[in-house]
Design a protein around this motif. Structure first.
Motif, PDB file in Angstrom:
ATOM      1  N   ALA A  76      90.073  45.291   7.128  1.00  0.00           N
ATOM      2  CA  ALA A  76      89.503  45.758   5.860  1.00  0.00           C
ATOM      3  C   ALA A  76      88.011  45.457   5.791  1.00  0.00           C
ATOM      4  CB  ALA A  76      90.230  45.108   4.685  1.00  0.00           C
ATOM      5  N   THR A  77      87.629  44.257   6.228  1.00  0.00           N
ATOM      6  CA  THR A  77      86.214  43.881   6.197  1.00  0.00           C
ATOM      7  C   THR A  77      85.395  44.757   7.132  1.00  0.00           C
ATOM      8  OG1 THR A  77      86.832  41.596   5.690  1.00  0.00           O
ATOM      9  CG2 THR A  77      84.582  41.970   6.454  1.00  0.00           C
ATOM     10  N   GLN A  78      85.910  44.995   8.340  1.00  0.00           N
ATOM     11  CA  GLN A  78      85.198  45.870   9.281  1.00  0.00           C
ATOM     12  C   GLN A  78      85.035  47.279   8.718  1.00  0.00           C
ATOM     13  OE1 GLN A  78      86.009  45.857  13.492  1.00  0.00           O
ATOM     14  NE2 GLN A  78      87.219  43.985  13.347  1.00  0.00           N
ATOM     15  N   THR A  79      86.104  47.805   8.134  1.00  0.00           N
ATOM     16  CA  THR A  79      86.070  49.155   7.565  1.00  0.00           C
ATOM     17  C   THR A  79      85.028  49.257   6.456  1.00  0.00           C
ATOM     18  OG1 THR A  79      88.396  49.564   8.086  1.00  0.00           O
ATOM     19  CG2 THR A  79      87.424  50.881   6.319  1.00  0.00           C
ATOM     20  N   LEU A  80      85.032  48.294   5.556  1.00  0.00           N
ATOM     21  CA  LEU A  80      84.117  48.341   4.418  1.00  0.00           C
ATOM     22  C   LEU A  80      82.678  48.077   4.839  1.00  0.00           C
ATOM     23  CD1 LEU A  80      86.421  46.608   1.795  1.00  0.00           C
ATOM     24  CD2 LEU A  80      85.602  48.974   1.734  1.00  0.00           C
ATOM     25  N   ASN A  81      82.481  47.185   5.815  1.00  0.00           N
ATOM     26  CA  ASN A  81      81.116  46.946   6.302  1.00  0.00           C
ATOM     27  C   ASN A  81      80.522  48.217   6.906  1.00  0.00           C
ATOM     28  OD1 ASN A  81      81.283  44.317   5.469  1.00  0.00           O
ATOM     29  ND2 ASN A  81      81.204  43.400   7.512  1.00  0.00           N
ATOM     30  N   LYS A  82      81.314  48.925   7.706  1.00  0.00           N
ATOM     31  CA  LYS A  82      80.840  50.170   8.317  1.00  0.00           C
ATOM     32  C   LYS A  82      80.541  51.218   7.245  1.00  0.00           C
ATOM     33  CE  LYS A  82      83.286  49.550  12.711  1.00  0.00           C
ATOM     34  NZ  LYS A  82      84.416  50.032  13.575  1.00  0.00           N
ATOM     35  N   ALA A  83      81.414  51.284   6.248  1.00  0.00           N
ATOM     36  CA  ALA A  83      81.226  52.270   5.183  1.00  0.00           C
ATOM     37  C   ALA A  83      79.978  51.961   4.353  1.00  0.00           C
ATOM     38  CB  ALA A  83      82.463  52.302   4.279  1.00  0.00           C
ATOM     39  N   PHE A  84      79.713  50.689   4.121  1.00  0.00           N
ATOM     40  CA  PHE A  84      78.531  50.298   3.354  1.00  0.00           C
ATOM     41  C   PHE A  84      77.259  50.668   4.115  1.00  0.00           C
ATOM     42  CE2 PHE A  84      75.310  47.365   1.702  1.00  0.00           C
ATOM     43  CZ  PHE A  84      75.520  47.471   0.326  1.00  0.00           C
ATOM     44  N   MET A  85      77.256  50.391   5.407  1.00  0.00           N
ATOM     45  CA  MET A  85      76.066  50.711   6.205  1.00  0.00           C
ATOM     46  C   MET A  85      75.886  52.221   6.363  1.00  0.00           C
ATOM     47  SD  MET A  85      75.856  47.701   9.131  1.00  0.00           S
ATOM     48  CE  MET A  85      77.595  47.735   9.627  1.00  0.00           C
ATOM     49  N   LYS A  86      76.984  52.965   6.362  1.00  0.00           N
ATOM     50  CA  LYS A  86      76.877  54.424   6.419  1.00  0.00           C
ATOM     51  C   LYS A  86      76.293  54.962   5.125  1.00  0.00           C
ATOM     52  CE  LYS A  86      79.542  58.637   7.262  1.00  0.00           C
ATOM     53  NZ  LYS A  86      80.880  59.205   7.594  1.00  0.00           N
ATOM     54  N   LYS A  87      76.716  54.389   4.010  1.00  0.00           N
ATOM     55  CA  LYS A  87      76.204  54.814   2.710  1.00  0.00           C
ATOM     56  C   LYS A  87      74.752  54.416   2.529  1.00  0.00           C
ATOM     57  CE  LYS A  87      77.230  54.614  -2.246  1.00  0.00           C
ATOM     58  NZ  LYS A  87      78.174  54.121  -3.292  1.00  0.00           N
ATOM     59  N   TYR A  88      74.403  53.234   3.092  1.00  0.00           N
ATOM     60  CA  TYR A  88      73.030  52.723   2.961  1.00  0.00           C
ATOM     61  C   TYR A  88      72.482  52.425   4.357  1.00  0.00           C
ATOM     62  CZ  TYR A  88      74.606  52.035  -1.846  1.00  0.00           C
ATOM     63  OH  TYR A  88      75.117  52.215  -3.116  1.00  0.00           O
ATOM     64  N   PRO A  89      71.948  53.435   5.037  1.00  0.00           N
ATOM     65  CA  PRO A  89      71.447  53.239   6.404  1.00  0.00           C
ATOM     66  C   PRO A  89      70.314  52.234   6.506  1.00  0.00           C
ATOM     67  CG  PRO A  89      71.653  55.579   5.862  1.00  0.00           C
ATOM     68  CD  PRO A  89      71.822  54.828   4.588  1.00  0.00           C
TER      69      PRO A  89
END
Length: 462
Positions: A76-89
């Protein structure tokens, strides 16, 4: 949990009576700012403008420390970290993940360093969060709770578990220092096929559980997979017993300083005597103080034992290996009574006092705990602190059992706090004492005396 390994344990922890009504519905009164013993200086620290525009923060490296090492919480942490960085490059997340035990050992040093992390998971209670607040290592997040609506989406009782006065001396009042993503309870995982082969039904009381342990041992099947080299498993197995033998009122008084209870009272002594008996009878196996929690989980998943006493943070790992052959239950003190067990919420996500990007840190935490964050937690086999309305695990799965038991415990006021919250030094005292008790180096009476000594010293120092 409780911590608390509770993640971990993590984990973790909970003002149990309060969770009963608010946790599942996520409806509660707002707690918009400091309260209780919060000073004027505390109030000043919780005010000020908040920027929610992460994209305009410039290039940011955000360092976060967590104890999400179990498969479900890690995914879950990996998924959300990737999604956050995708949303905020413009944001790069640097993650450091440690076991609960390692986090307890190293986090304070990291927070005190010249380059501390921005976001950390802090265990509730006096040993960790209280100590960090006292040392000025965490910053209040009340203004972020208002900006992002945490003060209305989270039940006030959950928020209060993450409150401290600025001197770190008084828990559950003052400023807010974090919010949590996951819910937790400690219970009994069981192997469905082996339970059926022994002609046993799912145990729902301590007496039924002990009867099943004896029958399992007599059949040649290891009753419980247990490994306490990590120390925190001892808190959980003892806590399950103490809940049944001492009852919720006494446990809450001991942990929450309600007065009128001692760690030498009969209920706690009976729990210690029972646990010592389990060790002496071979119910815990051999060499358990030298085996890790991960080894115990793996042993259970391979069918080498009938039961595993652990927290819901292990659900994803067990489900991935056992599929629908694993079940989960929480124990009642006696037939006809509601189940009682340790539980509540996972470690709090907190913003460090030295973070150079506190607004981005708060936005990241919000990303973890909003409805999408809770959904990501659930999708990866975790129990979200605020279950989404459409969260319905498939029938017959261990995830469905966990949700059902979570509701049964929390809706009937059966959640009890993790025992390590009791004093700043209680985690070390209790974990060492459980190891010595189960190894036959401490009698139940001496075990209780040691806990009471720690508790009494803390009360005198306040």
């Amino acid at each position: 949990m409780t911590e608390r390994t509770r993640g971990r344990p993590a984990r973790r922890f909970v003002a149990a009576a309060a969770l009963a009504t608010g946790l599942l519905t996520a409806v509660a009164a707002c707690s918009p700012g400091p309260s209780g013993n919060a000073s004027a200086d505390d109030a000043h620290k919780t005010t000020g403008p908040v920027s929610k525009d992460v994209a305009k923060a410039g290039n940011v490296t955000l360092t976060e420390w967590d104890q999400n090492t179990d498969p479900g919480t890690d995914a879950a942490t990996q998924t959300l970290n990737k999604a956050f960085m995708k949303k905020y490059p413009n944001v790069t997340i640097k993650r450091v993940s440690r076991s609960f035990s390692d986090l307890k050992t190293t986090l304070k040093l990291a927070l005190s360093s010249a380059s501390p992390p921005d976001v950390v998971q802090a265990n509730q209670g006096y040993p960790d969060m209280g100590a960090f607040v006292k040392a000025g290592l965490l910053q209040p997040v009340d203004r972020y709770a208002t900006a992002y609506g945490w003060d209305s989406s989270f039940p006030s009782q959950l928020l209060d578990l993450n409150r401290f006065t600025s001197d770190g001396k008084t828990w559950k009042t003052g400023n807010l220092y974090g919010v949590s993503q996951t819910g937790e309870i400690v219970g009994v995982y069981y192997n469905k096929a082996k339970l059926k082969s022994l002609g046993l039904s799912v145990p729902t009381t301590l007496a039924e559980f002990q009867s099943a342990l004896a029958k399992s041992k007599a059949s040649g099947l290891q009753p419980i997979s247990y490994g306490d080299a990590d120390k925190s498993p001892g808190i959980h197995i003892f806590g399950v017993l103490q809940a049944a033998t001492a009852g919720k009122a006494e446990v809450r008084k001991l942990v929450f300083d309600g007065g009128g209870a001692k760690w030498t009272d009969s209920g706690t002594r009976e729990a210690a005597t029972t646990l010592r008996g389990w060790a002496d009878k071979g119910y815990l196996g051999s060499g358990f103080n030298g085996e890790s929690q991960d080894q115990a989980v793996a042993s259970f998943a391979k069918g080498k034992s009938l039961f595993l006493v652990d927290g819901t943070w292990q659900t994803a790992a067990i489900a991935s290996k056992m599929k629908n052959n694993a079940g989960f239950t929480a124990l009642s003190p006696a037939a006809g009574q509601a189940p009682l067990t340790q539980g509540g919420e996972g470690l709090a996500w907190a913003v460090t006092s030295k973070s150079k990007h506190p607004d981005v840190a708060a936005a990241y935490i919000n990303f973890l705990v909003d409805n999408n964050g809770m959904k990501a937690a659930a999708d990866n086999g975790n129990l979200p602190a605020l279950p989404p309305a459409d969260y319905r695990p498939a029938a017959g799965t261990v995830h469905a059992d966990v949700l059902a038991q979570w509701k049964a415990v929390s809706e009937k006021d059966g959640l009890l706090p993790y025992l390590d919250y009791t004093t700043p030094t209680f985690y070390d005292t209790l974990t060492a004492a459980v190891q010595e008790l189960t190894a036959g180096q401490l009698t139940p009476a001496k075990f209780c005396d040691r806990l009471q000594s720690d508790y009494g010293s803390f009360q005198q120092s306040r």
